[in-house]
Design a protein around this motif. Structure first.
Motif, PDB file in Angstrom:
ATOM      1  N   MET A   1      -4.696 -11.399   6.997  1.00 61.63           N
ATOM      2  CA  MET A   1      -4.170 -10.740   5.371  1.00 61.63           C
ATOM      3  C   MET A   1      -2.579  -9.723   6.255  1.00 61.63           C
ATOM      4  N   LEU A   2      -2.534  -9.796   4.605  1.00 59.60           N
ATOM      5  CA  LEU A   2      -1.310  -9.131   4.707  1.00 59.60           C
ATOM      6  C   LEU A   2      -1.698  -7.727   3.580  1.00 59.60           C
ATOM      7  N   THR A   3      -1.150  -6.570   4.218  1.00 58.07           N
ATOM      8  CA  THR A   3      -1.000  -5.128   3.810  1.00 58.07           C
ATOM      9  C   THR A   3      -0.154  -5.096   3.315  1.00 58.07           C
ATOM     10  N   PHE A   4      -0.564  -3.978   2.039  1.00 59.25           N
ATOM     11  CA  PHE A   4       0.888  -3.584   0.898  1.00 59.25           C
ATOM     12  C   PHE A   4       0.417  -2.178   0.961  1.00 59.25           C
ATOM     13  N   ALA A   5       1.564  -1.074   1.487  1.00 56.45           N
ATOM     14  CA  ALA A   5       1.228   0.223   0.840  1.00 56.45           C
ATOM     15  C   ALA A   5       2.508   0.483  -0.245  1.00 56.45           C
ATOM     16  N   LEU A   6       1.911   0.552  -1.713  1.00 56.95           N
ATOM     17  CA  LEU A   6       2.429   1.359  -2.368  1.00 56.95           C
ATOM     18  C   LEU A   6       2.705   2.426  -3.260  1.00 56.95           C
ATOM     19  N   SER A   7       3.829   3.412  -3.460  1.00 58.27           N
ATOM     20  CA  SER A   7       4.110   4.400  -4.065  1.00 58.27           C
ATOM     21  C   SER A   7       3.234   4.773  -5.408  1.00 58.27           C
ATOM     22  N   LYS A   8       2.605   5.877  -5.261  1.00 58.75           N
ATOM     23  CA  LYS A   8       1.503   6.719  -6.502  1.00 58.75           C
ATOM     24  C   LYS A   8       3.052   7.030  -6.874  1.00 58.75           C
ATOM     25  N   GLY A   9       2.517   7.042  -8.507  1.00 62.06           N
ATOM     26  CA  GLY A   9       3.386   7.843  -9.528  1.00 62.06           C
ATOM     27  C   GLY A   9       4.001   6.416  -9.699  1.00 62.06           C
ATOM     28  N   ARG A  10       5.367   7.222 -10.404  1.00 60.42           N
ATOM     29  CA  ARG A  10       6.272   6.498 -11.382  1.00 60.42           C
ATOM     30  C   ARG A  10       6.599   4.909 -11.224  1.00 60.42           C
ATOM     31  N   LEU A  11       6.355   4.654  -9.383  1.00 57.93           N
ATOM     32  CA  LEU A  11       6.918   3.655  -9.007  1.00 57.93           C
ATOM     33  C   LEU A  11       6.035   2.740  -9.126  1.00 57.93           C
ATOM     34  N   ALA A  12       4.577   2.925  -9.005  1.00 60.43           N
ATOM     35  CA  ALA A  12       3.541   2.325  -8.970  1.00 60.43           C
ATOM     36  C   ALA A  12       3.222   0.980 -10.273  1.00 60.43           C
ATOM     37  N   GLU A  13       3.703   1.038 -11.176  1.00 58.40           N
ATOM     38  CA  GLU A  13       2.602   0.345 -12.579  1.00 58.40           C
ATOM     39  C   GLU A  13       4.174  -1.136 -11.954  1.00 58.40           C
ATOM     40  N   MET A  14       5.389  -0.769 -12.229  1.00 58.95           N
ATOM     41  CA  MET A  14       6.388  -1.689 -12.298  1.00 58.95           C
ATOM     42  C   MET A  14       6.610  -2.566 -10.930  1.00 58.95           C
ATOM     43  N   GLN A  30      -4.860  -1.584 -10.965  1.00 52.97           N
ATOM     44  CA  GLN A  30      -4.785  -0.900 -12.099  1.00 52.97           C
ATOM     45  C   GLN A  30      -6.125   0.003 -13.297  1.00 52.97           C
ATOM     46  N   LYS A  31      -7.616  -0.275 -12.608  1.00 56.30           N
ATOM     47  CA  LYS A  31      -8.424  -0.268 -13.244  1.00 56.30           C
ATOM     48  C   LYS A  31      -8.817   1.437 -13.137  1.00 56.30           C
ATOM     49  N   PRO A  32      -8.535   2.541 -13.560  1.00 51.91           N
ATOM     50  CA  PRO A  32      -9.250   4.081 -13.068  1.00 51.91           C
ATOM     51  C   PRO A  32     -10.203   4.019 -12.020  1.00 51.91           C
ATOM     52  N   SER A  33      -9.849   4.705 -10.549  1.00 57.48           N
ATOM     53  CA  SER A  33     -11.407   4.091  -9.589  1.00 57.48           C
ATOM     54  C   SER A  33     -10.417   5.417  -8.935  1.00 57.48           C
ATOM     55  N   ARG A  34     -11.149   6.164  -7.676  1.00 58.81           N
ATOM     56  CA  ARG A  34     -11.730   6.965  -6.802  1.00 58.81           C
ATOM     57  C   ARG A  34     -10.815   5.725  -5.665  1.00 58.81           C
ATOM     58  N   LYS A  35     -10.974   4.428  -5.958  1.00 59.11           N
ATOM     59  CA  LYS A  35     -11.235   3.576  -4.730  1.00 59.11           C
ATOM     60  C   LYS A  35      -9.753   4.071  -4.047  1.00 59.11           C
ATOM     61  N   LEU A  36      -9.650   3.354  -2.966  1.00 57.13           N
ATOM     62  CA  LEU A  36      -8.098   3.827  -2.262  1.00 57.13           C
ATOM     63  C   LEU A  36      -7.399   2.286  -1.423  1.00 57.13           C
ATOM     64  N   VAL A  37      -8.492   1.101  -1.325  1.00 54.99           N
ATOM     65  CA  VAL A  37      -7.886   0.471  -0.748  1.00 54.99           C
ATOM     66  C   VAL A  37      -8.605  -0.785  -1.445  1.00 54.99           C
ATOM     67  N   PHE A  38      -7.674  -1.573  -1.621  1.00 56.15           N
ATOM     68  CA  PHE A  38      -8.438  -2.802  -2.550  1.00 56.15           C
ATOM     69  C   PHE A  38      -7.918  -4.606  -2.379  1.00 56.15           C
ATOM     70  N   THR A  39      -9.129  -5.586  -2.112  1.00 59.99           N
ATOM     71  CA  THR A  39      -8.686  -6.178  -1.457  1.00 59.99           C
ATOM     72  C   THR A  39      -9.244  -7.359  -1.944  1.00 59.99           C
ATOM     73  N   ASN A  40      -8.244  -8.881  -2.230  1.00 61.24           N
ATOM     74  CA  ASN A  40      -7.980 -10.205  -2.399  1.00 61.24           C
ATOM     75  C   ASN A  40      -8.260 -11.076  -2.065  1.00 61.24           C
ATOM     76  N   GLU A  41      -9.755 -11.186  -1.175  1.00 59.01           N
ATOM     77  CA  GLU A  41      -9.997 -12.428   0.164  1.00 59.01           C
ATOM     78  C   GLU A  41      -9.008 -13.210  -0.120  1.00 59.01           C
ATOM     79  N   ALA A  42      -9.586 -14.264  -2.050  1.00 60.93           N
ATOM     80  CA  ALA A  42      -9.108 -15.382  -2.357  1.00 60.93           C
ATOM     81  C   ALA A  42      -7.363 -15.238  -1.334  1.00 60.93           C
ATOM     82  N   GLN A  43      -6.848 -14.373  -2.107  1.00 57.06           N
ATOM     83  CA  GLN A  43      -5.656 -14.129  -1.318  1.00 57.06           C
ATOM     84  C   GLN A  43      -4.583 -13.966  -0.251  1.00 57.06           C
ATOM     85  N   GLN A  44      -6.277 -12.966   0.311  1.00 62.46           N
ATOM     86  CA  GLN A  44      -5.782 -13.336   1.437  1.00 62.46           C
ATOM     87  C   GLN A  44      -4.755 -11.689   1.222  1.00 62.46           C
TER      88      GLN A  44
END
Ligand code: PRP
Length: 209
Positions: A1-14, A30-44
């Motif tokens: 598993m490769l884990t990425f921390a992304l910056s909220k706000g201006r940089l997130a979408e880019m 990108q979907k509105p939710s309160r979820k904090l961690v998003f896992t893509n099992e297929a891509q690990q």
């Protein structure tokens, strides 16, 4: 598993758009939710969004293998990690500015002491220390441009992108300290243990530049 921390706000979408170009899918974020961690099992892969100034902390401690953060945050935080790639987006400048009030600039002839409001206390302290000015650093967490308008500080050290906040509030740029942009950062141990996946990602990013 490769884990990425992304910056909220201006940089997130880019960041998400740029990762998608390399085949990394973090679309669910990108979907509105309160979820904090998003896992893509297929891509690990696993992604989470954090406050920009916290991203280097997650990466330094290995809670994330990689992160995307502004150079401003990296310079201020001075964390022990690798900075491996300049995305060349999120471009802005670190500046010193003051409120134009018709009189002399508070920076005229560089006075011996100044009150400086900023979200970047170390960068601001270094800047004035190098110039022999005793700076009283007042740490703020946002809307820094307000400080000289209401008498909290003589000057600010802050970032500007479009320049509109500076302009609309009647501030004047005294100096441009440095240009800034978003960077890819890597945890030192992850770089060794997950070397192939990480270098493959860097190569893909470089190809698209
Ligand atoms: C940043 C910065 C300025 C503003 C400048 O703040 O601290 O306040 O953007 O942008 P501009 O040159 O495009 O007008 P941000 O919007 O990130 O939030 P904050 O004020 O809550 O810190």
């Amino acid at each position: 598993m490769l884990t990425f921390a992304l910056s909220k706000g201006r940089l997130a979408e880019m960041t998400m758009r740029r990762f998608a170009e390399t085949g990394l899918d973090c679309g669910e974020m990108q979907k509105p939710s309160r979820k904090l961690v998003f896992t893509n099992e297929a891509q690990q892969t696993r992604f989470f969004l954090a406050k920009p100034s916290d991203v280097p902390t997650y990466v330094e401690h290995g809670a994330a293998d990689l992160g995307v953060a502004g150079k401003d945050t990296l310079l201020e935080e001075q964390r022990d990690l690798y900075e491996v790639y300049d995305f060349k987006f999120g471009c802005c400048k670190m500046i010193v500015a003051y409120a134009a009030r018709g009189g002399d600039s508070p920076l005229k002839d560089l006075p011996s002491s100044l009150r400086v409001a900023t979200k970047y206390p170390d960068i601001a302290a270094n800047y004035f220390h190098e110039r022999g000015v005793t700076a009283e650093i007042i740490k703020l967490n946002g809307s820094v441009e307000l400080a000289p308008l209401v008498g909290l500080a003589d000057v600010i050290v802050d970032i500007t992108e479009t320049g509109s906040t500076i302009k609309e509030n009647g501030l004047v740029i005294f100096d441009e300290i440095m240009p800034l942009s978003a960077r890819l950062i890597v945890n030192r141990v992850s770089m060794k243990l997950k070397y192939e996946r990480i270098t493959e990602l860097i190569q893909k990013l470089k190809k698209k530049t």
